[in-house]
Design a protein around this motif. Sequence first.
Motif, PDB file in Angstrom:
ATOM      1  N   ASP A 146       0.802  -1.211   0.073  1.00 58.46           N
ATOM      2  CA  ASP A 146      -0.051  -0.026   0.116  1.00 58.46           C
ATOM      3  C   ASP A 146       0.728   1.101   0.039  1.00 58.46           C
ATOM      4  O   ASP A 146       0.672   2.228  -0.737  1.00 58.46           O
ATOM      5  CB  ASP A 146      -0.682   0.110   1.331  1.00 58.46           C
ATOM      6  CG  ASP A 146      -1.669   1.207   1.254  1.00 58.46           C
ATOM      7  OD1 ASP A 146      -3.035   1.327   1.049  1.00 58.46           O
ATOM      8  OD2 ASP A 146      -1.408   2.239   2.047  1.00 58.46           O
ATOM      9  N   GLU A 147       1.759   1.292   0.903  1.00 57.57           N
ATOM     10  CA  GLU A 147       2.837   2.294   0.818  1.00 57.57           C
ATOM     11  C   GLU A 147       3.425   2.775  -0.285  1.00 57.57           C
ATOM     12  O   GLU A 147       3.558   3.755  -0.866  1.00 57.57           O
ATOM     13  CB  GLU A 147       3.859   2.235   1.955  1.00 57.57           C
ATOM     14  CG  GLU A 147       4.906   3.315   2.044  1.00 57.57           C
ATOM     15  CD  GLU A 147       6.005   2.875   3.094  1.00 57.57           C
ATOM     16  OE1 GLU A 147       7.305   3.083   2.891  1.00 57.57           O
ATOM     17  OE2 GLU A 147       5.868   2.270   3.960  1.00 57.57           O
TER      18      GLU A 147
ATOM     19  N   LYS B 167      10.753   5.209 -14.209  1.00 62.49           N
ATOM     20  CA  LYS B 167      12.145   4.569 -14.009  1.00 62.49           C
ATOM     21  C   LYS B 167      13.036   4.982 -12.759  1.00 62.49           C
ATOM     22  O   LYS B 167      13.635   3.975 -12.343  1.00 62.49           O
ATOM     23  CB  LYS B 167      13.034   4.762 -15.430  1.00 62.49           C
ATOM     24  CG  LYS B 167      14.274   4.153 -15.477  1.00 62.49           C
ATOM     25  CD  LYS B 167      15.030   4.424 -16.878  1.00 62.49           C
ATOM     26  CE  LYS B 167      15.482   5.602 -16.970  1.00 62.49           C
ATOM     27  NZ  LYS B 167      16.323   5.932 -18.330  1.00 62.49           N
ATOM     28  N   HIS B 168      13.070   5.996 -12.407  1.00 61.91           N
ATOM     29  CA  HIS B 168      13.708   6.589 -11.513  1.00 61.91           C
ATOM     30  C   HIS B 168      13.122   6.163  -9.969  1.00 61.91           C
ATOM     31  O   HIS B 168      13.831   6.427  -8.892  1.00 61.91           O
ATOM     32  CB  HIS B 168      14.173   8.090 -11.344  1.00 61.91           C
ATOM     33  CG  HIS B 168      12.560   8.933 -11.350  1.00 61.91           C
ATOM     34  ND1 HIS B 168      11.970   9.329 -12.295  1.00 61.91           N
ATOM     35  CD2 HIS B 168      12.084   9.273 -10.075  1.00 61.91           C
ATOM     36  CE1 HIS B 168      10.868  10.056 -11.962  1.00 61.91           C
ATOM     37  NE2 HIS B 168      10.846  10.019 -10.507  1.00 61.91           N
ATOM     38  N   ASN B 169      12.079   5.369 -10.199  1.00 61.49           N
ATOM     39  CA  ASN B 169      11.514   5.042  -8.820  1.00 61.49           C
ATOM     40  C   ASN B 169      11.504   3.404  -8.686  1.00 61.49           C
ATOM     41  O   ASN B 169      11.023   2.923  -7.649  1.00 61.49           O
ATOM     42  CB  ASN B 169       9.837   5.349  -8.567  1.00 61.49           C
ATOM     43  CG  ASN B 169       9.785   6.950  -8.627  1.00 61.49           C
ATOM     44  OD1 ASN B 169      10.640   7.620  -7.751  1.00 61.49           O
ATOM     45  ND2 ASN B 169       8.831   7.519  -8.956  1.00 61.49           N
TER      46      ASN B 169
ATOM     47  N   ILE C 189      11.561  -1.751  -5.485  1.00 57.57           N
ATOM     48  CA  ILE C 189      12.026  -2.978  -5.172  1.00 57.57           C
ATOM     49  C   ILE C 189      12.702  -3.112  -3.969  1.00 57.57           C
ATOM     50  O   ILE C 189      12.569  -4.361  -3.247  1.00 57.57           O
ATOM     51  CB  ILE C 189      13.003  -3.394  -6.287  1.00 57.57           C
ATOM     52  CG1 ILE C 189      12.045  -3.510  -7.499  1.00 57.57           C
ATOM     53  CG2 ILE C 189      13.746  -4.853  -6.238  1.00 57.57           C
ATOM     54  CD1 ILE C 189      13.061  -3.915  -8.975  1.00 57.57           C
ATOM     55  N   GLN C 190      13.433  -2.106  -3.378  1.00 56.54           N
ATOM     56  CA  GLN C 190      14.224  -2.046  -2.213  1.00 56.54           C
ATOM     57  C   GLN C 190      13.156  -2.147  -1.010  1.00 56.54           C
ATOM     58  O   GLN C 190      13.323  -2.703  -0.057  1.00 56.54           O
ATOM     59  CB  GLN C 190      15.262  -1.175  -1.947  1.00 56.54           C
ATOM     60  CG  GLN C 190      16.338  -1.307  -3.002  1.00 56.54           C
ATOM     61  CD  GLN C 190      17.321  -0.087  -2.833  1.00 56.54           C
ATOM     62  OE1 GLN C 190      17.149   0.997  -2.194  1.00 56.54           O
ATOM     63  NE2 GLN C 190      18.355  -0.051  -3.884  1.00 56.54           N
ATOM     64  N   GLY C 191      12.291  -1.404  -1.415  1.00 52.56           N
ATOM     65  CA  GLY C 191      10.925  -1.568  -0.434  1.00 52.56           C
ATOM     66  C   GLY C 191      10.363  -2.714  -0.205  1.00 52.56           C
ATOM     67  O   GLY C 191      10.095  -3.254   0.921  1.00 52.56           O
ATOM     68  N   LEU C 192      10.267  -3.492  -1.109  1.00 52.16           N
ATOM     69  CA  LEU C 192       9.574  -5.012  -1.127  1.00 52.16           C
ATOM     70  C   LEU C 192      10.490  -5.670  -0.335  1.00 52.16           C
ATOM     71  O   LEU C 192      10.102  -6.862   0.361  1.00 52.16           O
ATOM     72  CB  LEU C 192       9.502  -5.333  -2.652  1.00 52.16           C
ATOM     73  CG  LEU C 192       8.374  -4.705  -3.595  1.00 52.16           C
ATOM     74  CD1 LEU C 192       8.449  -5.308  -4.820  1.00 52.16           C
ATOM     75  CD2 LEU C 192       6.957  -5.070  -2.958  1.00 52.16           C
ATOM     76  N   HIS C 193      11.823  -5.518  -0.728  1.00 51.55           N
ATOM     77  CA  HIS C 193      12.814  -6.490   0.152  1.00 51.55           C
ATOM     78  C   HIS C 193      12.713  -5.987   1.793  1.00 51.55           C
ATOM     79  O   HIS C 193      13.055  -7.216   2.313  1.00 51.55           O
ATOM     80  CB  HIS C 193      14.160  -5.945  -0.490  1.00 51.55           C
ATOM     81  CG  HIS C 193      15.304  -6.695  -0.029  1.00 51.55           C
ATOM     82  ND1 HIS C 193      15.244  -8.282   0.012  1.00 51.55           N
ATOM     83  CD2 HIS C 193      16.428  -6.524   0.810  1.00 51.55           C
ATOM     84  CE1 HIS C 193      16.488  -8.700   0.533  1.00 51.55           C
ATOM     85  NE2 HIS C 193      17.249  -7.639   1.182  1.00 51.55           N
ATOM     86  N   GLU C 194      12.346  -4.784   2.074  1.00 46.41           N
ATOM     87  CA  GLU C 194      12.357  -4.815   3.495  1.00 46.41           C
ATOM     88  C   GLU C 194      11.153  -5.604   4.138  1.00 46.41           C
ATOM     89  O   GLU C 194      11.155  -5.997   5.412  1.00 46.41           O
ATOM     90  CB  GLU C 194      11.634  -3.397   3.605  1.00 46.41           C
ATOM     91  CG  GLU C 194      12.601  -2.339   3.571  1.00 46.41           C
ATOM     92  CD  GLU C 194      12.204  -0.864   3.591  1.00 46.41           C
ATOM     93  OE1 GLU C 194      10.955  -0.665   4.070  1.00 46.41           O
ATOM     94  OE2 GLU C 194      12.988   0.272   3.205  1.00 46.41           O
TER      95      GLU C 194
ATOM     96  N   TYR D 285      19.679  -4.171  -5.365  1.00 46.10           N
ATOM     97  CA  TYR D 285      19.854  -4.010  -3.871  1.00 46.10           C
ATOM     98  C   TYR D 285      21.729  -3.438  -3.800  1.00 46.10           C
ATOM     99  O   TYR D 285      21.863  -3.231  -2.425  1.00 46.10           O
ATOM    100  CB  TYR D 285      20.050  -5.370  -3.177  1.00 46.10           C
ATOM    101  CG  TYR D 285      18.606  -6.190  -3.241  1.00 46.10           C
ATOM    102  CD1 TYR D 285      17.393  -5.495  -3.348  1.00 46.10           C
ATOM    103  CD2 TYR D 285      18.696  -7.435  -3.132  1.00 46.10           C
ATOM    104  CE1 TYR D 285      16.167  -6.047  -3.401  1.00 46.10           C
ATOM    105  CE2 TYR D 285      17.609  -8.182  -3.008  1.00 46.10           C
ATOM    106  CZ  TYR D 285      16.272  -7.539  -3.321  1.00 46.10           C
ATOM    107  OH  TYR D 285      15.050  -8.169  -3.398  1.00 46.10           O
ATOM    108  N   GLY D 286      22.235  -3.382  -4.835  1.00 51.07           N
ATOM    109  CA  GLY D 286      23.377  -2.889  -4.540  1.00 51.07           C
ATOM    110  C   GLY D 286      24.490  -3.605  -4.121  1.00 51.07           C
ATOM    111  O   GLY D 286      25.491  -3.163  -3.895  1.00 51.07           O
ATOM    112  N   GLN D 287      24.325  -4.994  -4.220  1.00 51.83           N
ATOM    113  CA  GLN D 287      25.403  -5.882  -3.819  1.00 51.83           C
ATOM    114  C   GLN D 287      26.649  -5.885  -4.806  1.00 51.83           C
ATOM    115  O   GLN D 287      26.308  -5.816  -5.983  1.00 51.83           O
ATOM    116  CB  GLN D 287      24.698  -7.229  -3.540  1.00 51.83           C
ATOM    117  CG  GLN D 287      23.778  -7.410  -2.434  1.00 51.83           C
ATOM    118  CD  GLN D 287      23.082  -8.775  -2.260  1.00 51.83           C
ATOM    119  OE1 GLN D 287      23.743  -9.615  -2.765  1.00 51.83           O
ATOM    120  NE2 GLN D 287      22.327  -8.723  -1.380  1.00 51.83           N
TER     121      GLN D 287
END
Length: 577
Positions: A106-107, A132-134, A139-144, A198-200
């Motif tokens: 939702d967020e 694109k810039h979001n 995806i990082q929000g989903l990872h949380e 994720y920037g790994q």
Amino acid sequence: MTVTLSPSDRSRDLSQPLDRLGPDETLKASSDQLRGTISQGLLDRLTGAVAPDDTKLMKFHGIYQQDDRDLRDERRRQKLEPAYQFMARVRLPGGVCTPAQWLKMDELARAYGQETLRLTTRQTFQFHWLLKHNLKATIQGLHEVLLDTVSACGDDARGVMCSVNPHLSALHAEVYALSKQASDHAIPRMRAYHEIWYGQERVASSEPEEPFYGRTYMPRKFKIGFAIPPVNDIDVYAQDLGFIAIADETGLQGFNVAIGGGLGRTDQAPATYPRLADVIGFVKPGDVLAVCDAVMGVQRDYGDRKDRSHARFKYTIDDRGLDWIKGDIERRLGFELGEARAYDFVSNGDAIGWRTGDDGRHHLTLFIENGRIANLPGRALMDGFRDIAEIHDGEFRLTPNQNLTIAQISDEKRPEIERLLEKHGLCGLNRQSALRLNSMACVALPTCGLAMAESERYLPSLLTRIETLLDRHRLTDKPITIRMSGCPNGCSRPYIAEIGLSGRAPGKYNLYLGGGFHGQRLNRMYLENVGEEAILAALDTTLSHYARERLETEPFGDFVIRAGYVKEVKAGKDFNS
């Protein structure tokens, strides 16, 4: 460019090496395991798009590049690039979502997805309108909350489906756990995903990145699903690999295995057709992952890698023969499949409304028209479900029919949830005709690049006109499945509906009749490339006849065959005849 598969890219069991690849196979083989130039493209602020090759590779990352087709002509006149945006599809095995995950969805939707979520026909969420810039932030929000978009699209094992049988809580939990294991087992390893999103750091290794998939992955998408009779809500016969749960009073005994389903086709291309899966045997629960490997391995090694329109598993089976395919599966397993067990399906719809499970907890399945979660006039779905997620101590389950089950509700929480439903105008969601409750539509325009006609935005108004016919013929409470797709690809599974519609051009559709009420039979084209007036006239005739002469428990799909409106389709190859 010609690419030769190295031994590490294919099974050692491959008996007929494929020396040449089609363009998409070449792209995968040379993509550096799906990295391409995606990272560089995300940094380019001069365009809202990514490079054409990267748009294909990003599908493996669960992301489709699209543009707003409502604005396409005007932007072309202004000499502007299309209004590019992206769709991201979440990997959500079996459609099970925690309240914390719902709140994160939702967020993110409010922040980046124009305050809307889409529930799909494969029990997951789609974000639309992402810029694109979001993408990284999404995806990082989903990872949380331990979610990702890996393998939600692309030539791989897609999101694994699982029946939603709320009154069979214990059995559902056991089958769901296996579906989750199958999903985690079958998806690509996707180191590229972790690096890009994720920037790994990239880690050097002498081991192959994809020990099963190799550099070319699957020839096309591969769909897996788990069904729990008597409800075929996942349309198990439409899956490349289906597991049909066999249980008795002592619990889960195992699964009948069905292979070769798939609904995509191309208009004016008779060599393409939908096909329903064949049941080939029975396995114990402990053999599920081995069966996934064996069946996927056959398709990986023998699927067509030159012609993508002929690359689905259904064509591999029809080309080589079901007996040959079954034999190769058994050879890879190292044992023969058991004889298929008896089972019975009665419908492929959802049990709408309140149910109490065998564990004493409550489940509420709500009709979500075409899966669209948004704040609508008088019905604040986004706000309502957010408020429910904040106090809910159970689960949310996305159904295969684009509906939503608020599951595992305690006695204490039920009054609170009922109050929130009332507050946000959601109590009336289930007060619909039986036809509407058994309807589905794909997204189509304005976001899907493949759409030839409207679907989600049009089906509700068409249903209102059909409901007038049903009322006239006193069939309002008679369940009939109806599904609409904006193109021939069949994302809403229209070719197994009793009434199916696939888009041909703006305002024009093919009308199909005669699908099986519980998904056991394909339908057949009744009218080609027609508009609303012809569709309504045809349905008025057939529904009137059905009202007068149907047998007591005869489904509409069975009747139109018995009455001679269409011939029964007994095999996928007969669909276009």
